[in-house]
Design an enzyme around this catalytic site. Structure first.
Site, PDB file in Angstrom:
ATOM      1  CG  HIS A   1       6.500   2.010  -2.251  1.00  0.00           C
ATOM      2  ND1 HIS A   1       5.597   2.588  -3.114  1.00  0.00           N
ATOM      3  CD2 HIS A   1       5.814   1.805  -1.099  1.00  0.00           C
ATOM      4  CE1 HIS A   1       4.426   2.711  -2.519  1.00  0.00           C
ATOM      5  NE2 HIS A   1       4.526   2.254  -1.292  1.00  0.00           N
TER       6      HIS A   1
ATOM      7  CG  MET B   1      -0.613  -1.293   1.766  1.00  0.00           C
ATOM      8  SD  MET B   1      -2.205  -0.795   2.415  1.00  0.00           S
ATOM      9  CE  MET B   1      -2.193   0.946   2.046  1.00  0.00           C
TER      10      MET B   1
ATOM     11  NE  ARG C   1      -5.059   6.227   1.005  1.00  0.00           N
ATOM     12  CZ  ARG C   1      -4.562   5.427   1.953  1.00  0.00           C
ATOM     13  NH1 ARG C   1      -3.370   5.657   2.444  1.00  0.00           N
ATOM     14  NH2 ARG C   1      -5.273   4.405   2.402  1.00  0.00           N
TER      15      ARG C   1
END
Ligand code: AMP
Length: 286
Positions: A37, A30, A187
């Protein structure tokens, strides 16, 4: 590296790669990339000739009142980071491209999505399996890479691939952590400095649980309470769940723990919901 926004263009690139017999690796994300990632991309780079990463904040997997609108986005920065690890294609479609008006088809995995994050976030996994299915169809990867950080997600994807006979190898990549142990997450930027300091309690309590098991503790209830007490030492932590389950099937463990045990946590700090987990092998006396 190319940034592709349309499904038609992406399919054209895939067609050419297939013609050349290239192995395609896919890393769905995302965006707002971090080293967690990038590790997936580095692993994929070693095994594939065409490395595709997708950057798509999927509205389907967010519930009402969740952080879809606030989710951090920065495609320019992401593109630089992805280029740095050798990504060939970023596929970053719009919401309209993925779900045009009159979109009616969804993919759902039963049972294992009704617990843990599935229970806290109704509809979340239906959004995940639907988007991942679409991304698989568009990019036709030989291999797709997922992080152990989202332990339930990778199990759900593996189940979907098995149940629907998809010819895709799912590769799990270990959790990447900050220096103090906090699992990296897009987040984490939401956390205030005090919340950030306390957020390390997730990993600390998982490590404590591992130590207790290594020291001979095999009673689930005792382990649960030890973890709970540990997390409650952080004044800002609000426990969403503490789950102790079979690491392969996600079924609850019996009162006496055996085999590979997944200990998974979801804890809120203010408006931020963090997850983390470890897998511990319990060696029972014969
Ligand atoms: P997200 O962008 O959060 O949807 O994550 C995209 C992929 O990266 C998923 O397969 C995640 O499990 C994986 N991922 C996210 N954070 C980490 C991390 N700290 N370590 C390993 N994998 C991660």
């Amino acid at each position: 590296m190319k940034i592709i926004n349309t499904i038609a263009e992406m399919k054209e690139i895939v067609k050419e790669a297939k013609k050349l017999g290239q192995r395609i690796g896919l890393v769905p994300t995302m965006g707002f990339l971090h080293q967690g990632h990038l590790n997936l991309m580095e692993r994929a780079r070693e095994n594939c000739e065409l490395l595709v990463t997708t950057i798509f904040v999927n509205p389907l997997q967010f519930g009402a009142g969740e952080d879809y609108d606030d989710y951090p986005r920065d495609l320019t920065r992401d593109a630089e980071l992805a280029r740095g690890v050798g990504v060939d294609i970023i596929f970053a479609p719009s919401v309209k491209e993925m779900y045009p008006q009159g979109y009616y088809t969804f993919v759902n995995t039963d049972t294992i999505t009704e617990v843990m994050c599935g229970a806290s976030r109704p509809g979340h996994f239906k959004g995940v399996t639907t988007v991942v299915n679409k991304l698989f169809n568009i990019t036709q990867p030989d291999e797709a890479y997922f992080g152990q950080k989202d332990a339930q997600q990778v199990i759900v994807i593996e189940k979907m691939v098995t149940d629907l006979n998809m010819p895709i190898n799912i590769v799990r990549v270990p959790i990447v952590r900050e220096e103090d142990g906090l699992a990296m997450s897009s987040r984490n930027v939401y956390l205030s400095s005090e919340e950030r300091e306390q957020a390390v309690i997730l990993y600390q309590s998982l490590c404590k649980a591992r130590e207790l098991i290594a020291g001979g503790l095999t009673m689930k209830d005792k382990l649960y309470h030890a973890i709970k007490e540990n997390i409650e030492e952080a004044s800002l932590a609000k426990i969403d769940y503490i789950e102790i389950r079979d690491a392969q099937s996600l079924m609850p463990q019996e009162e006496k723990l055996t085999g590979k045990v997944l200990i998974a946590l979801a804890v809120r700090f203010g408006k931020t919901r963090l997850i983390d987990n470890i897998i511990v092998e319990v060696v029972n006396d014969v």
